[in-house]
Write a protein that holds these residues in place. Structure first.
Motif, mmCIF file in Angstrom:
data_model
loop_
_atom_site.group_PDB
_atom_site.id
_atom_site.type_symbol
_atom_site.label_atom_id
_atom_site.label_comp_id
_atom_site.label_asym_id
_atom_site.label_seq_id
_atom_site.Cartn_x
_atom_site.Cartn_y
_atom_site.Cartn_z
ATOM 1 N N GLY A 14 16.271 -21.896 20.187
ATOM 2 C CA GLY A 14 16.910 -22.938 19.380
ATOM 3 C C GLY A 14 18.140 -22.422 18.653
ATOM 4 O O GLY A 14 19.172 -23.100 18.593
ATOM 5 N N CYS A 95 17.058 -28.172 17.435
ATOM 6 C CA CYS A 95 16.292 -27.524 18.497
ATOM 7 C C CYS A 95 15.387 -28.574 19.152
ATOM 8 O O CYS A 95 14.693 -29.326 18.453
ATOM 9 C CB CYS A 95 15.452 -26.397 17.903
ATOM 10 S SG CYS A 95 14.322 -25.694 19.117
ATOM 11 N N THR A 165 7.876 -22.344 12.782
ATOM 12 C CA THR A 165 7.906 -20.881 12.640
ATOM 13 C C THR A 165 6.816 -20.364 11.689
ATOM 14 O O THR A 165 6.933 -19.254 11.160
ATOM 15 C CB THR A 165 9.283 -20.423 12.113
ATOM 16 O OG1 THR A 165 9.601 -21.222 10.972
ATOM 17 C CG2 THR A 165 10.363 -20.574 13.137
ATOM 18 N N THR A 195 7.598 -18.175 18.337
ATOM 19 C CA THR A 195 6.996 -17.644 17.109
ATOM 20 C C THR A 195 5.694 -16.916 17.463
ATOM 21 O O THR A 195 5.417 -15.818 16.969
ATOM 22 C CB THR A 195 6.711 -18.795 16.123
ATOM 23 O OG1 THR A 195 7.891 -19.570 15.976
ATOM 24 C CG2 THR A 195 6.254 -18.289 14.787
HETATM 25 S S1 SF4 Z 1 11.710 -20.994 16.403
HETATM 26 FE FE1 SF4 Z 1 11.285 -22.298 18.141
HETATM 27 S S2 SF4 Z 1 11.370 -24.346 17.339
HETATM 28 FE FE2 SF4 Z 1 12.322 -23.087 15.803
HETATM 29 S S3 SF4 Z 1 14.480 -23.149 16.334
HETATM 30 FE FE3 SF4 Z 1 13.629 -21.397 17.381
HETATM 31 S S4 SF4 Z 1 13.066 -22.138 19.432
HETATM 32 FE FE4 SF4 Z 1 13.389 -23.930 18.107
#
Ligand code: SF4
Length: 581
Positions: A14, A95, A165, A195
């Motif tokens: 993202g 994202c 996250t 995550t």
């Molecule tokens: S952690 Fe996952 S959901 Fe959050 S911005 Fe990054 S890819 Fe997107």
């Protein structure tokens, strides 16, 4: 000290996507550009964006024109409506995984469910998610908060989601607890895959090393969680934003350390920290091993292995096309590749600073040596080519001029839109192609000048072999350098196509190149050395796959495999010719 870098360290999908959107907008230069709130929680990236003319705005009242970027965390529907009603052009970098959570909340909220969001109530992602609940949502931050939930609602219709996250183990506990009180609650596991992987890896990495270093912004929630998880394993853990904060005393009795980084930490910060760590702590390495490692690292920085690789590749190409090889032409290829790479790095310093600060520093420290050796290299190449004939001299000179012009602006700035393509290297995908064609020309076409009756089909296959090996290699390095290239607005193949599609393309081309070599060997356009050289394509296939699957990441081992594949081509050709073909 031995440093082990986590495979998952660095930008998540993202954030990478948001950075690509913002940098491509910044490089277009079409008027003012803003982000709605700080793009990510990383001061170094924010400073960089500021230097590119991207302003952070949270209050858009006074803005009457320009483009505004919605960051990866997303925003609430009300905020979106407010921006829509202004004159600003919205560029949405939310994202897709966050957008999915927003859609879950909207759907169930409309059906009368009460959204429960596990997360930090002050985090922009959670604030945006709450907006989708139209005031019905409840944020919980710990298992203890479920007590509050019990006191505030007796509704059975609950939908439960998490900030993407959040801590995986904490959410598991919360899911179980809610299920025990509200068996009919609909629970979604919305913690992002990235995550999960990061948090799992930090635990396993901590078990393999003496200490851990977590790189990332001090106000980045996901970085702080990685730090907490690492500490919970009992390993000494240090959280730093930059390499300048590392202290020798932390590692006085440490032989190995693990490094990971939050989802908003850029590669150049991670590289700077790992490079510094390698010079700290205790070492168990034998002095000879240490020396060899230092020599290897020095050579990689000077591009000498690449130049020697061009030597071996030219040697293999000559034997493939005409059955024998001299050493002058491979040496010309070596000189050419060494000089062009060094001089182009100086002509295009900015990208190196972001792609690999260690190499950028090396070039600054050894500037005089590198420039003088390059100029001597060009001079030697010109004299050598002249000794072969005027046509060879002119071709070498033309290739040298083209190699230098490649990084120099040739379209004046006043040509409006065209100024984006002021240098040849600015043309999308041109870098990989230009390098491949230059290697093919210097290695296969220059040597045939003066041949009485060249066998053209064989020469073309040799040209094709050298160029394709170079194309695949150069394409992979462009992927490794994406962050820096994106920042300076260079339109390489991966920036035009994206990382995944470029990898797929390289793998496909590698198979096509190998098949062409196989078929042309089978119909005797080239000698049966072609069968043996297929091994080089197999190795290219291996390293591309290893990188794609995450078995290997950017670092000396990957560089060593890629460059030694070129040496191998020469070695195979040498053995083939030594045993009589
Ligand atoms: S952690 Fe996952 S959901 Fe959050 S911005 Fe990054 S890819 Fe997107």
């Amino acid at each position: 000290m031995k440093v082990k870098l986590a495979k998952t360290a660095g930008f998540c999908m993202g954030v990478r996507r948001a950075m690509e959107i913002i940098m491509s907008e910044a490089n277009k230069g079409n008027g003012k550009l803003f982000t709605y709130g700080p793009l990510i929680h990383n001061q170094q990236v924010l400073d960089l964006l500021e230097s590119k003319g991207v302003d952070v705005k949270e209050d858009i009242d006074k803005l009457d024109k320009g483009r505004i970027i919605i960051r990866a965390h997303g925003i609430s529907p009300d905020e979106r409506e407010m921006i829509r009603s202004s004159n600003l052009k919205i560029i949405d970098a939310t994202c897709p995984r966050v957008a999915k959570v927003q859609a879950i909340i909207r759907k169930y909220n409309n059906k009368g469910y009460t959204p429960i969001i596990f997360g930090d109530p002050r985090h922009p992602e959670v604030i945006g998610l709450m907006g989708y609940s139209k005031g019905n949502g409840i944020v919980i931050n710990s298992v203890e908060d479920i007590e509050i939930l019990l006191s505030r609602t007796d509704k059975k219709r609950l939908v439960v989601v998490s900030q993407t996250t959040q801590d995986v183990d904490a959410y598991r506990k919360i899911m179980n607890e809610i299920k025990s009180h509200y068996p009919e609650a609909i629970i979604f596991d919305t913690i992002c895959d990235e995550t999960y992987k990061r948090q799992r890896e930090v635990k396993s990495l901590a078990s393999e090393v003496d200490s851990m270093v977590i790189v990332g912004g001090y106000n980045s929630g996901n970085t702080k969680r990685l730090y907490k998880i690492s500490r919970s394993t009992g390993k000494p853990t240090f959280h730093v934003e930059t390499e300048k904060e590392l202290q020798n005393s932390w590692f006085s009795s440490t032989e190995s350390t693990g490094v990971t980084a939050g989802a908003s930490t850029p590669n150049w910060m991670i590289k700077s920290v790992t490079e510094r760590l390698k010079t700290m702590g205790k070492t168990r390495q034998h002095p000879l091993g240490d020396l060899l490692k230092k020599i290897f690292q020095f050579l990689i920085k000077t591009t000498i292995p690449e130049a020697i690789g061009a030597f071996f590749l030219t040697y293999a190409g000559l034997i493939l096309s005409r059955g024998n090889a001299d050493f002058i032409h491979p040496f010309l290829a070596l000189l050419y590749v060494y000089c062009m790479h060094i001089l182009n790095r100086f002509l295009d310093k900015e990208a190196s600073t972001y792609n690999d600060p260690g190499i950028a520093l090396f070039y600054t420290q050894h500037k005089t040596f590198l420039i003088i050796t390059s100029l001597i290299g060009i001079g030697t190449g010109l004299i050598l080519s002249l000794s072969l004939g005027i046509a060879q001299f002119l071709l070498f000179l033309a290739l040298t001029i083209l190699g230098l012009v490649y990084s120099i602006p040739i379209i004046p700035w006043r040509f409006g839109y065209l100024r984006r393509y002021a240098k040849i290297k600015d043309l999308p995908g041109s870098k990989t192609m230009a390098e491949a064609l230059a290697w093919g020309t210097i290695s296969s076409l220059l040597p045939i000048i003066g041949w009485p009756e060249p066998f053209w089909p064989g020469v073309l296959i040799s040209f094709f072999f050298v160029s394709s090996m170079c194309y695949v290699r150069s394409g992979l390095f462009d992927i490794l350098n994406m962050q820096g290239d994106l920042i300076v607005g260079r339109e390489t193949l991966p920036i035009a196509l994206g990382e995944r599609r470029t990898l797929k393309l390289l793998l496909l081309l590698n198979i096509i190149f190998a098949t062409i070599l196989l078929l042309s060997t089978a119909i005797r356009v080239v000698s049966n050395l072609g069968y043996f050289l297929i091994i080089c394509f197999l190795i290219s296939f291996f390293y591309l796959t290893a990188y794609k699957k995450g078995w290997m990441r950017d670092g000396y081992p990957l560089h060593a495999i890629v460059e030694s594949n070129l040496f191998l081509a020469g070695l195979i050709a040498f053995i083939w010719s030594a045993v009589g073909g």
